[in-house]
Design an enzyme around this catalytic site. Structure first.
Site, PDB file in Angstrom:
ATOM      1  N   GLY A 173     -14.264   1.418   7.698  1.00 29.66           N
ATOM      2  CA  GLY A 173     -14.575   0.014   7.461  1.00 29.66           C
ATOM      3  C   GLY A 173     -14.463  -0.320   5.985  1.00 29.66           C
ATOM      4  N   GLY A 408      20.800  -0.231 -11.830  1.00 32.71           N
ATOM      5  CA  GLY A 408      19.454  -0.749 -12.059  1.00 32.71           C
ATOM      6  C   GLY A 408      18.450   0.376 -12.199  1.00 32.71           C
TER       7      GLY A 408
END
Lengths: 518, 190, 501
Positions: A173, A408
């Site tokens: 959670g 790149g």
């Protein structure tokens, strides 16, 4: 101590009671699950007899409702305190699963929060040993508020002191976000797991059967999701790993990283380095072999070894000085950069930059990984992360181009123009806009179509391309790299260069914070 | 290289103020265990007799162990955390070195998940998947060919190591795989 | 006309082997330096080296007919020796050599073609009444036809590639259900490996011995055999250990099989050295399997028991000489066993083990021969086969040879690689190997463990691992980390660092 003294009676009673609480039964409970008790973990983490506990005797908050029950206990399910690791001050908290499942109630949260704030005030690292069922339901919103405070502290401390989370049981959670906000997550295989929604919910909502381990076990998080960085087979070695990592990081963002005295040195001049990169430009090799030959012996501490293996990251030492290494791995996906490796690299670079750890980049990158998947999942945005992280970093940055350096990806891997301080290249380097095959195909498409013997023509063109464009000498002559070096002297070059850069400082325009493409 | 083997080894595990480490246990891949007392000694008991091991090194063999007048060339092929692959006399041995606590944990965890053993088939070597011969959900018997992996210019049949059900296939024909890439998951049958 | 120079169109140990004989015969050798292994050891055995190391090509030069013809023309050699593998059994290459006026050291293109295509070879064998396993003499077109044939001859059957060899494109089928899939796999593999999807079917002979005969035939019509080699120790049809002679053959059987081998060779007018392979079943029936029209990897065992140099014989035959001995003069003396020391991980199913040889120490002695193309510092790369060396041991009889082998294997040290040596140690201890009754299913049926390991070795290994662990942990505990030095920051950078926050 005079045990008859009246004023000590209460004191001793309490001591007894507390010792009983952490006694053999407590240990047995954890051992029966294959786990260690919270105290055993603390003892493993700290140097012998250096741990000082804080707030050992606090009791849980009183609950007024009759829903659920609260067990009587000291400490409210968490041990917090400080001690020495390798002689240095470190703060820690350890959740105790035997007390209400290590659930986080108000007092529990306050204790963690207190130690977090102390660590931040003192500028010392903090380690969280997590073993908790989550928010304490009985205490309602107060538990949630507790989590919020902890998250807030995590974020305030981020980039100021190193924060390490060690998952040694459940973390489910909202609880998972505290580790997620820290710098490194360690997990113990088979007895720890992390997920936002557990198997029960998955079953209810999606009707999929899945176990804790399959959903959020250590293997999943270190191989597939990349959420956790390190996995060990048992708790002793997990904590041993934490101690090891701590030796590479400074206490805070003002200090420099620690230095090793009498490191196991490797030779400064090593002929073997000339043979690591194969003659055939398309042949894979293991970049870790380069790292082992460059770094001090046995000093490489790899992070996220099993996730995005096309990029290798980790800490190492050069003549005792800590550095961070980012290296393309030609052995995996030919060393291309994809979404996962970019994220992995970017986060590591930012950690190193935050904590003044110089960066060494070993480059052999043919480009970004092509593909519909990658484009659709946002390689543009994600690839930009590493570019951003490298450019933003102000620590000393050195690149060694081992072989390929194309397009790149060349720019991203700490090229000179985005702030690389020294860029060296080996004679095997190929630096260009694209690889020979691609370049020939783009520029000579018509000629190749018209040719009688396209293969021979292509071979010739590839050779011309290599001779005239894709080699390190042109970049060297034009100043885009600093020097083409003999691989054998690389270590020596690096030691000298990092030494020269040790007092580097860069002024950045003042801003609230940059906007890294997340 | 090796640190000198000292006369007597004393070591403490971690920083526990309570527990002194009394022994270490090397566990091999078949879960066979070899216990060594701490302080560590170089005297080993084999078939009822105690003898001394000496670590030596020369130009011909590199590092070797001398035990009962026999030479055993030895090297560490792989190590990671507490896992070791030792190559001794040409044969590999896989061990994890455990403390009594971690050994207990190991035993406990193996009994827990013991009855049903699932297999994850990983690529034994880098290569190319020529063809996948099975499909997800199919029941397979042990030894049934699952896929063909081409490596070293040879086509290799990858067979099911156990009988069971194909849970998931991670590769497709024509795909390149690296060593240890997960290819097929099998859920063990009854 | 005598051969004065030879281009060796091969690499590794066989290139070294050929060069050795050439040197003895005073023939100049040319080797080829490739981009894959420009520093390979075999090159140092050549008189001259043709340098191709700057050329990266998709196709390896040893497989590139045009390139080889070009090199032969440039180097002006008299002959080409193809070794084994690569183009050794390529009829087109042999023909191109002849067309260019260069001697191809091997049989005629016609013989290569006939024996190279297994269905043609089967047809020839049938014509000459050579015993064959039941099956087809033509290639099978589809799975349906395959099923018909298999049903007729009865299971188990084996599907083989017509152009095959070396175990590729072979599938054994035990049950009719498996046939369709296996047929598809076999044709696919055959297509991939040999550019020819055609396959044929034979009755699968269970637990046979693999016995092959070494043939020598000159251009004057003389054909002799040099006895047999037993190559039953195989894995996936790859030979691992070969010996000569075979413990299974009586002089009568040897004569019968040898004569049969000679008949096959004569049927295709064979010239040069060649090998006729048979399967021998448990009732001593033998069946012709195939003929290899080249020098074999395992040729040294025959050399050890006959005292002949087979490469020399090949060269002499190629330059038109008559055989120097007749069948009656062939003497088989003693026993020889060859061990293929491959860089393989026996424990991982004999998978190739890539790595670098850090140290290598070889046994030596009068009865020990080592053929190797690799030295310390060399790497085993995935581009080529994984052979490190061939160890050949000779003894007066089989027992002596085995005894000497054990000693030799114990002195064969390699550091940096895993090899088949531990496997051979186990084989030598095996009872069925020692009494000679083993068959090609030896590895599957007779060996529980692929490698030998004593209790002592296990404990020593465990002890060593534990020692490493302790050393590492102690080192970690004693490592000195200086945190103070990290606080000692030059004022230049410290001031700026503080200001920038």
């Amino acid at each position: 101590m005079d045990t008859n003294g009246k004023q000590f009676k209460k004191f001793l009673e309490r001591e007894d009671k507390k010792n009983k609480q952490y006694g053999i039964d407590n240990e047995k409970k954890q051992h029966s699950k294959g786990k260690l008790s919270a105290f055993e973990r603390i003892e493993l983490l700290f140097d012998k007899d250096t741990f000082e506990e804080i707030d050992a005797f606090v009791t849980p908050a009183t609950v007024t409702t009759s829903f659920g029950k609260t067990t009587e206990s000291f400490g409210d399910g968490v041990i917090v305190g400080y001690g020495k690791v390798a002689g240095r001050l470190v703060f820690a908290y350890a959740q105790d699963f035997t007390v209400m499942g290590g659930s986080l109630g108000t007092v529990h949260a306050q204790k963690i929060s207190k130690i977090q704030q102390m660590a931040l005030k003192m500028g010392a690292p903090i380690v969280g040993l997590i073993d908790s069922g989550g928010a304490r339901i009985q205490e309602g919103i107060a538990s949630l508020a507790g989590y919020a405070t902890i998250f807030n502290n995590n974020i305030m401390s981020s980039g100021v002191i190193p924060q390490i989370s060690v998952i040694m049981g459940p973390a489910a959670g909202g609880a998972v976000y505290s580790p997620a906000l820290t710098d490194f997550i360690f997990m113990t295989n088979k007895t720890s797991y992390m997920f936002v929604t557990g198997p029960n919910v998955v079953k209810e909502v999606l009707n999929e059967e899945v176990t804790n381990d399959e959903l959020g076990g250590a293997e999943i998080h270190t191989k597939k999701s990349g959420v956790a960085h390190m996995m060990y087979e048992d708790e002793e070695h997990t904590i041993q790993g934490v101690r090891k990592l701590l030796n590479y990081v400074p206490s805070n963002n003002i200090e420099n990283p620690p230095v090793f005295i009498n490191p196991n040195e490797t030779p400064d001049w090593n002929e073997k380095l000339r043979d690591v990169v194969p003659d055939d430009p398309n042949k894979p090799y293991d970049v870790k072999d380069v790292i082992y030959l460059l770094a001090d012996k046995d000093s490489f501490f790899e992070i996220s070894e099993n996730y995005a293996q096309n990029l290798v990251i980790g800490f190492a030492r050069l003549k005792g000085q800590t550095i961070g290494i980012v290296a393309n791995q030609p052995k995996v996906l030919a060393g291309t950069i994809d979404i996962n490796s970019s994220i992995k690299g970017a986060r590591f670079i930012r950690f190193c930059d935050s904590f003044n750890i110089p960066l060494l980049t070993l480059e052999d990158v043919p480009g970004f990984l092509p593909g519909v998947d990658q484009e659709h999942m946002g390689i543009i945005r994600n690839g930009a992360k590493m570019l951003y992280a490298y450019t933003e970093a102000t620590v000393p940055k050195i690149t060694v181009i081992l072989r390929k350096s194309y397009g790149g990806a060349y720019i991203v891997m700490n090229s000179k123009n985005i702030g690389g301080d020294f860029n060296f290249a080996w004679p095997t380097a190929e630096i260009a806009v694209m690889g020979p095959d691609g370049a020939v195909a783009v520029l000579y498409r018509r000629e190749l179509e018209a040719a009688e013997d396209p293969d021979t023509l292509k071979k010739e063109l590839v050779k011309t391309y290599r001779d005239q464009i894709a080699n390190p000498y042109i970049a060297d002559e034009k100043g885009y790299i600093d020097e083409v070096i003999d691989p054998a002297v690389t270590r020596k070059k690096l030691i000298t260069a990092f030494e020269a850069l040790q007092n580097k400082h860069v002024n950045r325009p003042s801003k609230k914070h940059g906007n890294i493409p997340l | 290289m090796l640190l000198e083997l000292k006369e007597k080894h004393t070591m403490r595990l971690g920083r526990s103020s309570k527990k002194e480490l009394k022994k270490l246990i090397a566990v091999d891949s078949q879960r066979k265990k070899f216990e060594f007392p701490i302080p560590f000694t170089d005297v080993l008991k084999v078939s009822g007799k105690e003898s001394e091991v000496v670590i030596k090194e020369d130009d011909k063999l590199g590092t070797y162990l001398l035990f009962r007048n026999k030479k055993y060339p030895v090297e560490i092929l792989y190590k990671n955390q507490n896992r070791y692959e030792v190559l001794l006399n040409g044969v590999s041995y896989f061990f994890t070195v455990e403390t009594p606590t971690s050994y207990k944990r190991m035993k406990f965890l193996s009994t827990k998940g013991g009855s049903k053993k699932n297999e994850n088939l990983e690529a034994p070597m880098p290569g190319k998947i020529v063809e996948v011969l099975t499909e997800e959900g199919r029941e397979v018997r042990a030894g049934e060919p699952l896929l063909i992996l081409e490596a070293m210019k040879m086509q290799n049949e990858i067979q099911a190591p156990i009988a069971g059900k194909v849970r998931k296939i991670h590769v497709k024909g024509g795909q390149n795989v690296l060593k240890d890439d997960l290819m097929v998951e099998i859920t063990a049958g009854k | 006309m005598g051969i004065k120079s030879i281009l060796i169109a091969n690499r590794g140990e066989i290139a070294v082997r050929i060069a050795r004989t050439c040197k003895n015969m005073g023939i100049e050798t040319w080797g080829i330096k490739t981009s894959n292994e420009p520093r390979a050891h075999y090159l140092s055995h050549m008189d001259k080296v043709f340098d191709l190391s700057d050329e990266y090509s998709e196709i390896l030069v040893f497989l590139d007919v045009e390139k080889l013809m070009d090199i032969a023309a440039q180097t002006k050699v008299d002959a080409i020796h193809p070794g084994y593998g690569f183009l050794a059994e390529n009829a087109y290459f042999a023909q191109r050599c002849i067309n260019a006026g260069i001697k191809f050291i091997g049989p005629s293109p016609d013989a290569i073609h006939k024996m190279g295509n297994k269905t043609v070879a089967r047809q020839i064998a049938t014509q000459h009444e050579i015993p064959l396993a039941m099956g087809t003499t033509h290639s099978i077109r589809d799975a349906e036809e395959a099923k018909k044939v298999a049903d007729k001859i009865g299971y188990p059957v084996i599907i083989k590639a017509a152009s095959g060899g070396g175990g590729r494109g072979m599938r054994i089928i035990h049950k009719a259900e498996e046939l369709a899939q296996m047929f598809r796999l076999a044709t696919n593999e055959a297509e991939k490996a040999f550019n020819d999807p055609s396959v044929f079917i034979e009755k699968y002979i269970q637990n046979p011995k693999h016995i092959e005969f070494q043939i020598l035939a000159d251009s004057h019509g003389n054909t002799i055999h040099l006895g047999e080699r037993e190559c039953s120790i195989q894995r996936k049809h790859q030979k691992l250990l070969e010996e000569a002679p075979s413990p299974a053959l009586t002089p009568e059987l040897r004569k019968e099989m040898g004569d049969t081998a000679i008949r096959i060779a004569q049927a295709v007018k064979y010239e040069s050295a060649g090998t006729v392979e048979f399967l021998l079943d448990q009732s001593n029936n033998f069946f012709f399997m195939e003929m290899n029209t080249r020098i074999q990897v395992e040729h040294p065992v025959t050399e050890m028991i006959t005292g002949l140099d087979l490469i020399e014989q090949q060269i002499r035959i190629a330059q038109g000489e008559k055989l120097s001995l007749t069948q009656d003069q062939v003497q088989l003396k003693g026993w020889a066993i060859e061990y293929r020391i491959n860089a393989e991980d026996v424990q991982a199913g004999f998978s190739p083990y890539l790595g670098t040889i850090e140290k290598m120490s070889l046994p030596s002695g009068t009865n020990i021969r080592i053929d190797s193309g690799i030295v310390e510092g060399d790497s085993i790369s995935p581009n080529f086969d994984s052979m490190v060396a061939k160890l050949i041991v000779w003894g007066e009889d089989r027992q002596t040879a085995i005894k000497e082998s054990k000693k030799a294997l114990n002195k064969f040290w390699i550091k940096g690689l895993k090899t088949t040596i531990p496997f051979f140690r186990t084989v030598l201890e095996n009872e069925s190997f020692n009494c000679g009754t083993f068959t090609t299913s030896f590895i599957e049926k007779e060996l529980d463990l692929m490698h030998e390991s004593t209790d002592e070795e296990e404990i020593l290994a465990a002890w060593f691992a534990t020692l490493q662990y302790i050393n590492e942990r102690e080192k970690e505990a004693t490592d000195q980390v200086d945190f103070e030095q990290g606080k000692n920051i030059n004022p230049w950078v410290l001031n700026k660092r503080l200001k920038s926050f």
